[in-house]
Design a protein around this motif. Structure first.
Motif, PDB file in Angstrom:
ATOM      1  N   LEU A 130      12.980 -10.670   4.021  1.00 52.44           N
ATOM      2  CA  LEU A 130      11.551 -10.793   3.722  1.00 52.44           C
ATOM      3  C   LEU A 130      10.688 -10.344   4.896  1.00 52.44           C
ATOM      4  O   LEU A 130       9.640  -9.706   4.694  1.00 52.44           O
ATOM      5  N   VAL A 131      11.091 -10.657   6.115  1.00 52.84           N
ATOM      6  CA  VAL A 131      10.329 -10.224   7.298  1.00 52.84           C
ATOM      7  C   VAL A 131      10.261  -8.706   7.342  1.00 52.84           C
ATOM      8  O   VAL A 131       9.202  -8.115   7.607  1.00 52.84           O
ATOM      9  N   LEU A 132      11.386  -8.064   7.064  1.00 55.85           N
ATOM     10  CA  LEU A 132      11.424  -6.606   7.091  1.00 55.85           C
ATOM     11  C   LEU A 132      10.561  -6.020   5.978  1.00 55.85           C
ATOM     12  O   LEU A 132       9.849  -5.025   6.189  1.00 55.85           O
ATOM     13  N   ARG A 133      10.611  -6.628   4.800  1.00 63.48           N
ATOM     14  CA  ARG A 133       9.774  -6.143   3.688  1.00 63.48           C
ATOM     15  C   ARG A 133       8.299  -6.234   4.040  1.00 63.48           C
ATOM     16  O   ARG A 133       7.537  -5.291   3.813  1.00 63.48           O
ATOM     17  N   ARG A 134       7.874  -7.369   4.570  1.00 62.23           N
ATOM     18  CA  ARG A 134       6.462  -7.537   4.926  1.00 62.23           C
ATOM     19  C   ARG A 134       6.036  -6.522   5.981  1.00 62.23           C
ATOM     20  O   ARG A 134       4.942  -5.946   5.902  1.00 62.23           O
ATOM     21  N   THR A 135       6.899  -6.307   6.946  1.00 66.44           N
ATOM     22  CA  THR A 135       6.587  -5.350   8.008  1.00 66.44           C
ATOM     23  C   THR A 135       6.521  -3.941   7.450  1.00 66.44           C
ATOM     24  O   THR A 135       5.654  -3.143   7.847  1.00 66.44           O
ATOM     25  N   ALA A 136       7.411  -3.609   6.528  1.00 72.02           N
ATOM     26  CA  ALA A 136       7.399  -2.288   5.917  1.00 72.02           C
ATOM     27  C   ALA A 136       6.111  -2.052   5.141  1.00 72.02           C
ATOM     28  O   ALA A 136       5.517  -0.965   5.211  1.00 72.02           O
ATOM     29  N   VAL A 137       5.658  -3.061   4.420  1.00 68.19           N
ATOM     30  CA  VAL A 137       4.406  -2.941   3.668  1.00 68.19           C
ATOM     31  C   VAL A 137       3.238  -2.696   4.616  1.00 68.19           C
ATOM     32  O   VAL A 137       2.401  -1.803   4.399  1.00 68.19           O
ATOM     33  N   LYS A 138       3.175  -3.491   5.664  1.00 70.33           N
ATOM     34  CA  LYS A 138       2.100  -3.333   6.655  1.00 70.33           C
ATOM     35  C   LYS A 138       2.133  -1.937   7.279  1.00 70.33           C
ATOM     36  O   LYS A 138       1.100  -1.281   7.436  1.00 70.33           O
ATOM     37  N   SER A 139       3.321  -1.459   7.624  1.00 67.70           N
ATOM     38  CA  SER A 139       3.448  -0.155   8.267  1.00 67.70           C
ATOM     39  C   SER A 139       3.131   0.986   7.314  1.00 67.70           C
ATOM     40  O   SER A 139       2.570   2.001   7.722  1.00 67.70           O
ATOM     41  N   LEU A 140       3.478   0.834   6.051  1.00 73.56           N
ATOM     42  CA  LEU A 140       3.119   1.866   5.066  1.00 73.56           C
ATOM     43  C   LEU A 140       1.610   2.078   5.028  1.00 73.56           C
ATOM     44  O   LEU A 140       1.135   3.208   4.897  1.00 73.56           O
ATOM     45  N   GLY A 141       0.875   0.987   5.148  1.00 69.75           N
ATOM     46  CA  GLY A 141      -0.583   1.101   5.131  1.00 69.75           C
ATOM     47  C   GLY A 141      -1.136   1.922   6.275  1.00 69.75           C
ATOM     48  O   GLY A 141      -2.247   2.461   6.181  1.00 69.75           O
ATOM     49  N   LEU A 142      -0.375   2.048   7.348  1.00 71.92           N
ATOM     50  CA  LEU A 142      -0.841   2.783   8.528  1.00 71.92           C
ATOM     51  C   LEU A 142      -0.461   4.266   8.498  1.00 71.92           C
ATOM     52  O   LEU A 142      -0.908   5.026   9.360  1.00 71.92           O
ATOM     53  N   LEU A 143       0.356   4.659   7.536  1.00 73.85           N
ATOM     54  CA  LEU A 143       0.799   6.052   7.494  1.00 73.85           C
ATOM     55  C   LEU A 143      -0.307   6.980   7.005  1.00 73.85           C
ATOM     56  O   LEU A 143      -1.094   6.636   6.132  1.00 73.85           O
ATOM     57  N   ARG A 144      -0.317   8.171   7.548  1.00 70.36           N
ATOM     58  CA  ARG A 144      -1.241   9.212   7.100  1.00 70.36           C
ATOM     59  C   ARG A 144      -0.569   9.992   5.967  1.00 70.36           C
ATOM     60  O   ARG A 144      -0.177  11.146   6.125  1.00 70.36           O
ATOM     61  N   ASP A 145      -0.434   9.349   4.821  1.00 69.79           N
ATOM     62  CA  ASP A 145       0.298   9.938   3.709  1.00 69.79           C
ATOM     63  C   ASP A 145      -0.259   9.370   2.406  1.00 69.79           C
ATOM     64  O   ASP A 145      -0.218   8.153   2.186  1.00 69.79           O
ATOM     65  N   SER A 146      -0.766  10.230   1.544  1.00 68.60           N
ATOM     66  CA  SER A 146      -1.398   9.775   0.304  1.00 68.60           C
ATOM     67  C   SER A 146      -0.410   9.109  -0.647  1.00 68.60           C
ATOM     68  O   SER A 146      -0.813   8.363  -1.553  1.00 68.60           O
ATOM     69  N   ARG A 147       0.893   9.344  -0.469  1.00 67.14           N
ATOM     70  CA  ARG A 147       1.886   8.765  -1.368  1.00 67.14           C
ATOM     71  C   ARG A 147       1.927   7.237  -1.285  1.00 67.14           C
ATOM     72  O   ARG A 147       2.346   6.565  -2.239  1.00 67.14           O
ATOM     73  N   VAL A 148       1.513   6.689  -0.151  1.00 66.07           N
ATOM     74  CA  VAL A 148       1.650   5.232   0.020  1.00 66.07           C
ATOM     75  C   VAL A 148       0.739   4.454  -0.918  1.00 66.07           C
ATOM     76  O   VAL A 148       0.998   3.281  -1.202  1.00 66.07           O
ATOM     77  N   LEU A 149      -0.300   5.104  -1.424  1.00 64.10           N
ATOM     78  CA  LEU A 149      -1.252   4.389  -2.270  1.00 64.10           C
ATOM     79  C   LEU A 149      -0.582   3.879  -3.545  1.00 64.10           C
ATOM     80  O   LEU A 149      -0.845   2.756  -3.987  1.00 64.10           O
ATOM     81  N   ASP A 150       0.293   4.682  -4.127  1.00 66.50           N
ATOM     82  CA  ASP A 150       1.007   4.239  -5.324  1.00 66.50           C
ATOM     83  C   ASP A 150       1.915   3.054  -5.013  1.00 66.50           C
ATOM     84  O   ASP A 150       1.978   2.083  -5.780  1.00 66.50           O
ATOM     85  N   ASN A 151       2.620   3.129  -3.892  1.00 64.28           N
ATOM     86  CA  ASN A 151       3.516   2.038  -3.516  1.00 64.28           C
ATOM     87  C   ASN A 151       2.745   0.754  -3.265  1.00 64.28           C
ATOM     88  O   ASN A 151       3.113  -0.319  -3.769  1.00 64.28           O
ATOM     89  N   LEU A 152       1.673   0.845  -2.494  1.00 63.58           N
ATOM     90  CA  LEU A 152       0.910  -0.354  -2.161  1.00 63.58           C
ATOM     91  C   LEU A 152       0.198  -0.925  -3.382  1.00 63.58           C
ATOM     92  O   LEU A 152       0.103  -2.150  -3.537  1.00 63.58           O
ATOM     93  N   GLY A 153      -0.290  -0.047  -4.241  1.00 66.10           N
ATOM     94  CA  GLY A 153      -0.948  -0.521  -5.452  1.00 66.10           C
ATOM     95  C   GLY A 153       0.011  -1.278  -6.354  1.00 66.10           C
ATOM     96  O   GLY A 153      -0.326  -2.343  -6.898  1.00 66.10           O
ATOM     97  N   GLU A 154       1.204  -0.754  -6.493  1.00 67.59           N
ATOM     98  CA  GLU A 154       2.212  -1.422  -7.315  1.00 67.59           C
ATOM     99  C   GLU A 154       2.602  -2.767  -6.718  1.00 67.59           C
ATOM    100  O   GLU A 154       2.727  -3.774  -7.435  1.00 67.59           O
ATOM    101  N   LEU A 155       2.783  -2.800  -5.409  1.00 69.55           N
ATOM    102  CA  LEU A 155       3.158  -4.052  -4.749  1.00 69.55           C
ATOM    103  C   LEU A 155       2.043  -5.084  -4.854  1.00 69.55           C
ATOM    104  O   LEU A 155       2.302  -6.268  -5.110  1.00 69.55           O
ATOM    105  N   ALA A 156       0.804  -4.662  -4.645  1.00 68.00           N
ATOM    106  CA  ALA A 156      -0.330  -5.597  -4.672  1.00 68.00           C
ATOM    107  C   ALA A 156      -0.531  -6.197  -6.054  1.00 68.00           C
ATOM    108  O   ALA A 156      -0.952  -7.354  -6.184  1.00 68.00           O
ATOM    109  N   ASN A 157      -0.222  -5.433  -7.086  1.00 64.75           N
ATOM    110  CA  ASN A 157      -0.448  -5.909  -8.449  1.00 64.75           C
ATOM    111  C   ASN A 157       0.756  -6.596  -9.069  1.00 64.75           C
ATOM    112  O   ASN A 157       0.597  -7.545  -9.840  1.00 64.75           O
TER     113      ASN A 157
END
Length: 298
Positions: free
Chosen positions: A137-164
Motif C-alpha cells: 500500500l505504501v508503494l501504491r500511494r507513492t506511485a499515485v503521488k509520483s504519477l501526478g508529478l510526471l510531464r505526461d498527459s497519459r497519467v490523467l486517465d490513470n489518476l481519474g480512474e483511481l480517484a473515481n
C-alpha cells in the motif's frame, strides 16, 4: 579541509564517517569530489553519509556514481542514493530507479518511486503504472503521488480512474490530490465529480486540487462545498476559492461567514481579501455592506 581529507583516509571507519558528515555543510566542487570518492568506501556508514551529502547539492557529476549505489548491499545507501537522484532530476537515472521498485526493502521501493516523481520524466510512466496494482500500500500511494508529478498527459486517465473507482479510499484520496498537478480542462471535470465522493478525505483533496488549478469552473461546486457537513472539506473549499480569486464566490463566502456553524470566518475573510483586494476582516455585515455598494463596479 586538509584536516578532513586526512580523516577521510583514517583507518577508523567512525572517523571517516564523521569526516564525511562534516562535508555536508561545505560548498565547492572539491567537496563533491570528496563525497563521490566516499561512495566507494568499504564501510557502509561512510557510504551512507556520502549519499546524504550528495543529495543536498546540485552536482550532475554525482549522477552516475549515485546510480552505481542503487545496487549497494546496504539498504540505507540504496534508499538515500535514490532520494539524491530524485533531487538531481536527471532522466539518465530513471531506468536504474525503476529497477529499484522491486527492491526487497519497502523504504527503498518507496524512495525509488518518490525519486521517479521528482525527476518528472515521461519515461517513468510505465514503471510507475506497473506498480499501481502492488500489494504494498505504501508503494501504491507513492506511485499515485509520483504519477501526478510526471510531464505526461497519459497519467490523467490513470489518476481519474483511481480517484473515481479504486476500492481503497486512501488511494482515491491520493489520486484526487495528485490531480492538482495536472493542468487540463479534463482534470477539472474529474475533480468536480470526485468532489461528491462519500468519503470526506477525498472531497477535501478534490477541493485542494481545484484550488491549485485555479480554474473558475470549480467555483460553483466549491461554494456549495462550503456547506459540507465535514469541517476539513469546508476548510479546503474556502482556501481554494481564495486561490481561484473569482468574484462569483463573494456572495457565498459572505453568507457562510455569518453562519456560526461554518467555523472558518477568518479564512473566509482572507479569501474575500484575495478576491477583492479589500481587508475588512471577519465581519459578514461589513462585507455585505461593502459588496452591496461595489457589486456592480466589481
Amino acid at each position: 579541509l586538509d584536516s578532513l581529507r586526512q580523516k577521510l583516509q583514517a583507518p577508523d571507519a567512525a572517523v571517516r564517517a564523521d569526516a564525511v558528515s562534516s562535508l555536508w555543510g561545505l560548498q565547492g566542487p572539491e567537496i563533491a569530489d570528496l563525497l563521490i570518492s566516499a561512495l566507494k568506501d568499504e564501510d557502509k556508514t561512510v557510504r551512507w553519509n556520502a549519499t546524504i551529502g550528495l543529495g543536498n547539492r546540485q552536482d550532475v557529476r554525482a549522477v552516475e556514481p549515485l546510480m552505481a549505489c542503487l545496487t549497494d548491499t546496504e539498504w540505507l545507501v540504496r534508499q538515500d542514493a535514490a532520494l539524491a537522484l530524485g533531487r538531481l532530476k536527471d532522466p539518465r537515472s530513471v531506468s536504474a530507479l525503476a529497477s529499484l521498485l522491486r527492491d526487497p526493502v519497502e523504504a527503498v521501493r518507496a524512495n525509488a518511486a518518490i525519486a521517479l516523481g521528482e525527476i518528472g520524466d515521461p519515461s517513468a510512466y510505465e514503471p510507475l503504472v506497473g506498480i499501481l496494482a502492488s500489494d504494498d500500500l505504501v508503494l501504491r500511494r507513492t506511485a499515485v503521488k509520483s504519477l501526478g508529478l510526471l510531464r505526461d498527459s497519459r497519467v490523467l486517465d490513470n489518476l481519474g480512474e483511481l480517484a473515481n473507482d479504486d476500492v481503497l479510499p486512501v488511494i482515491r484520496a491520493e489520486a484526487a490530490l495528485a490531480l492538482g498537478h495536472q493542468s487540463s480542462p479534463r482534470t477539472v471535470d474529474i475533480l468536480l465529480a470526485v468532489l461528491n465522493d462519500k468519503d470526506a478525505d477525498i472531497r477535501a483533496n478534490a477541493a485542494r486540487s481545484l484550488g491549485a488549478l485555479m480554474d473558475v469552473r470549480g467555483v460553483r461546486a466549491l461554494v456549495s462545498a462550503l456547506r459540507d457537513p465535514v469541517e476539513k472539506v469546508r476548510y479546503w473549499s474556502v482556501k481554494a476559492l481564495g486561490q481561484i480569486k473569482s468574484k462569483q464566490a463573494v456572495d457565498g463566502l459572505i453568507l457562510v461567514m455569518a453562519d456560526p456553524a461554518f467555523g472558518f470566518p477568518e479564512e473566509a475573510a482572507k479569501a474575500l481579501q484575495d478576491i477583492t483586494g479589500k481587508d475588512i476582516g471577519p465581519d459578514a455585515k461589513k462585507w455585505q455592506k461593502w459588496w452591496d455598494k461595489n457589486r456592480s463596479a466589481e
